[in-house]
Design an enzyme around this catalytic site. Structure first.
Site, PDB file in Angstrom:
ATOM      1  N   LEU A 147       0.860  -1.174   0.000  1.00  0.00           N
ATOM      2  CA  LEU A 147       0.000   0.000   0.000  1.00  0.00           C
ATOM      3  C   LEU A 147       0.897   1.224   0.000  1.00  0.00           C
ATOM      4  O   LEU A 147       1.957   1.231   0.635  1.00  0.00           O
ATOM      5  CB  LEU A 147      -0.898   0.033   1.246  1.00  0.00           C
ATOM      6  CG  LEU A 147      -1.920  -1.088   1.425  1.00  0.00           C
ATOM      7  CD1 LEU A 147      -2.685  -0.883   2.728  1.00  0.00           C
ATOM      8  CD2 LEU A 147      -2.885  -1.158   0.255  1.00  0.00           C
ATOM      9  N   ASP A 148       0.473   2.283  -0.701  1.00  0.00           N
ATOM     10  CA  ASP A 148       1.207   3.540  -0.644  1.00  0.00           C
ATOM     11  C   ASP A 148       1.351   3.974   0.811  1.00  0.00           C
ATOM     12  O   ASP A 148       0.489   3.678   1.653  1.00  0.00           O
ATOM     13  CB  ASP A 148       0.470   4.642  -1.401  1.00  0.00           C
ATOM     14  CG  ASP A 148       0.325   4.345  -2.883  1.00  0.00           C
ATOM     15  OD1 ASP A 148       1.037   3.463  -3.380  1.00  0.00           O
ATOM     16  OD2 ASP A 148      -0.505   5.008  -3.532  1.00  0.00           O
ATOM     17  N   ARG A 149       2.413   4.712   1.106  1.00  0.00           N
ATOM     18  CA  ARG A 149       2.664   5.166   2.470  1.00  0.00           C
ATOM     19  C   ARG A 149       1.428   5.852   3.070  1.00  0.00           C
ATOM     20  O   ARG A 149       1.074   5.624   4.228  1.00  0.00           O
ATOM     21  CB  ARG A 149       3.853   6.128   2.492  1.00  0.00           C
ATOM     22  CG  ARG A 149       4.224   6.616   3.892  1.00  0.00           C
ATOM     23  CD  ARG A 149       5.118   7.832   3.808  1.00  0.00           C
ATOM     24  NE  ARG A 149       6.391   7.514   3.195  1.00  0.00           N
ATOM     25  CZ  ARG A 149       7.522   7.330   3.877  1.00  0.00           C
ATOM     26  NH1 ARG A 149       7.524   7.411   5.179  1.00  0.00           N
ATOM     27  NH2 ARG A 149       8.642   7.062   3.231  1.00  0.00           N
ATOM     28  N   THR A 151      -1.732   5.606   2.173  1.00  0.00           N
ATOM     29  CA  THR A 151      -2.966   4.829   2.098  1.00  0.00           C
ATOM     30  C   THR A 151      -3.069   3.942   3.326  1.00  0.00           C
ATOM     31  O   THR A 151      -2.106   3.294   3.719  1.00  0.00           O
ATOM     32  CB  THR A 151      -2.984   3.957   0.827  1.00  0.00           C
ATOM     33  OG1 THR A 151      -2.882   4.794  -0.321  1.00  0.00           O
ATOM     34  CG2 THR A 151      -4.268   3.151   0.738  1.00  0.00           C
ATOM     35  N   ARG A 247      -4.832   6.312  -7.805  1.00  0.00           N
ATOM     36  CA  ARG A 247      -4.559   7.747  -7.779  1.00  0.00           C
ATOM     37  C   ARG A 247      -4.335   8.293  -9.187  1.00  0.00           C
ATOM     38  O   ARG A 247      -4.846   9.360  -9.546  1.00  0.00           O
ATOM     39  CB  ARG A 247      -3.333   8.019  -6.892  1.00  0.00           C
ATOM     40  CG  ARG A 247      -3.547   7.588  -5.452  1.00  0.00           C
ATOM     41  CD  ARG A 247      -2.236   7.497  -4.689  1.00  0.00           C
ATOM     42  NE  ARG A 247      -1.557   8.788  -4.625  1.00  0.00           N
ATOM     43  CZ  ARG A 247      -0.346   8.938  -4.100  1.00  0.00           C
ATOM     44  NH1 ARG A 247       0.316   7.891  -3.609  1.00  0.00           N
ATOM     45  NH2 ARG A 247       0.201  10.135  -4.064  1.00  0.00           N
TER      46      ARG A 247
END
Length: 320
Positions: A147-149, A151, A247
């Site tokens: 997961l993105d930082r 998110t 995104r």
């Protein structure tokens, strides 16, 4: 930041912004949580900058990064561990940070490191482990997705080579269900966004390409859930899982995720403003479903939207 400054350390760039500051003063700005890069707290004055990075020096210290207690272990057995990752924490530590000393790593912990500590804590506290096939003593986890930082939400790590290989096959076959919720600008239409994504669309950011042989195929299924005035609560189900996929897909159709400082439109279009006052990237991994690599049983997990996003959504409801 200028192209000439790309490749310099954060500390060096800060000194060029604040010429009267000493090295110790710039280091202190970073150490006291006064500096953000691309809207995120940065505690590494030796971080190398890129031309697309946006650096800000804040009047007050930024919130500290999330620590161990905010990582909830949702499921643990010999093959996998499923966690709920908070926003602001990287899924795994970047290769360039592997050799950081322990004290520096704890300032900005990664989810994989935190989970290993939580597993040890579970065993030390003699929590009822009757549901586990055997005590877990492995010293590392095997990431199969990220997961993105910024998110939040559900994340699974493999704990054996066999489990890792099994989950990787499931991801490749697109048989793992990953459903996110996001607050986006405008009114995204129900449907599927399909294109090809590249690491650099021409301005240093990931994005789509029209070249049929470049990049990797990406598909996101979009379903509006609730109108929130100028914004919309949307469900996004991944068919593929490319980096920053949701995104990019929403931003490039003119409906970026609220709180996204990086993706604000297409490369050849205007930068779309964000007046939502979102507390952070408004993206949460809510559902994760896969075939258990040992038993073959279909297992499903769901995660409530965290309080910061829930309060943000309630505010938008009140303002509409």
């Amino acid at each position: 930041m200028s192209a000439e400054q790309a490749g310099l350390t954060l500390g060096r760039v800060l000194r060029s912004f604040i010429p009267d500051a000493s090295w110790s003063q710039t280091k202190r700005l970073v150490a006291t949580r006064r500096v953000s890069v691309n809207g995120r707290l940065c505690l590494d004055d030796a971080r190398r900058m890129t031309a697309s990075d946006e650096i800000a020096v804040c009047d007050r210290p930024l919130p500290a990064p999330p620590m161990d207690p905010r990582v909830a272990v949702r499921h643990l057995d010999d093959a996998v561990v499923v966690i709920q990752k908070p926003s602001g924490m990287m899924s795994v530590r970047h290769a360039a940070e592997i050799d950081w000393p322990a004290g520096k790593r704890k300032l900005q912990p990664s989810a994989d490191e935190v989970v290993l500590r939580r597993i040890s804590q579970i065993q030390r506290d003699n929590v009822d482990l009757s549901s586990l096939p055997a005590p877990v003593r492995r010293k590392h986890l095997r990431p199969v997705h990220r997961l993105d930082r910024d998110t939040s939400g559900l994340l699974v790590f493999a704990r054996t080579v066999e489990a890792e290989q099994n989950l990787v096959r499931q991801f490749a076959a697109h048989s793992i269900t990953r459903t996110y919720v996001a607050v986006a600008h405008g009114t995204p239409a129900e449907g599927t966004i399909r294109n090809r994504l590249v690491r650099d669309r021409g301005d240093g950011l990931r994005g789509s390409t029209l070249a049929p042989d470049d990049g990797k195929a990406a598909a996101t299924h979009i379903r509006p859930l609730e109108a929130l005035g100028e914004y919309t609560l949307v469900e996004c189900q991944l068919e593929t899982g490319r980096t920053h996929q949701i995104r990019i897909h929403l931003a490039e159709q003119g409906q970026p995720v609220c709180g996204d400082h990086l993706y604000r439109g297409r490369m050849d279009g205007p930068v779309l403003a964000d007046s939502s006052n979102a507390p952070r990237l408004a993206l949460h991994a809510r559902v994760l479903e896969f075939d258990h690599p040992q038993t073959g049983e279909r297992v499903s997990f769901e995660s409530d939207v965290p309080d910061d996003l829930a309060n943000f959504i309630d505010r938008l409801r009140a303002d509409r």
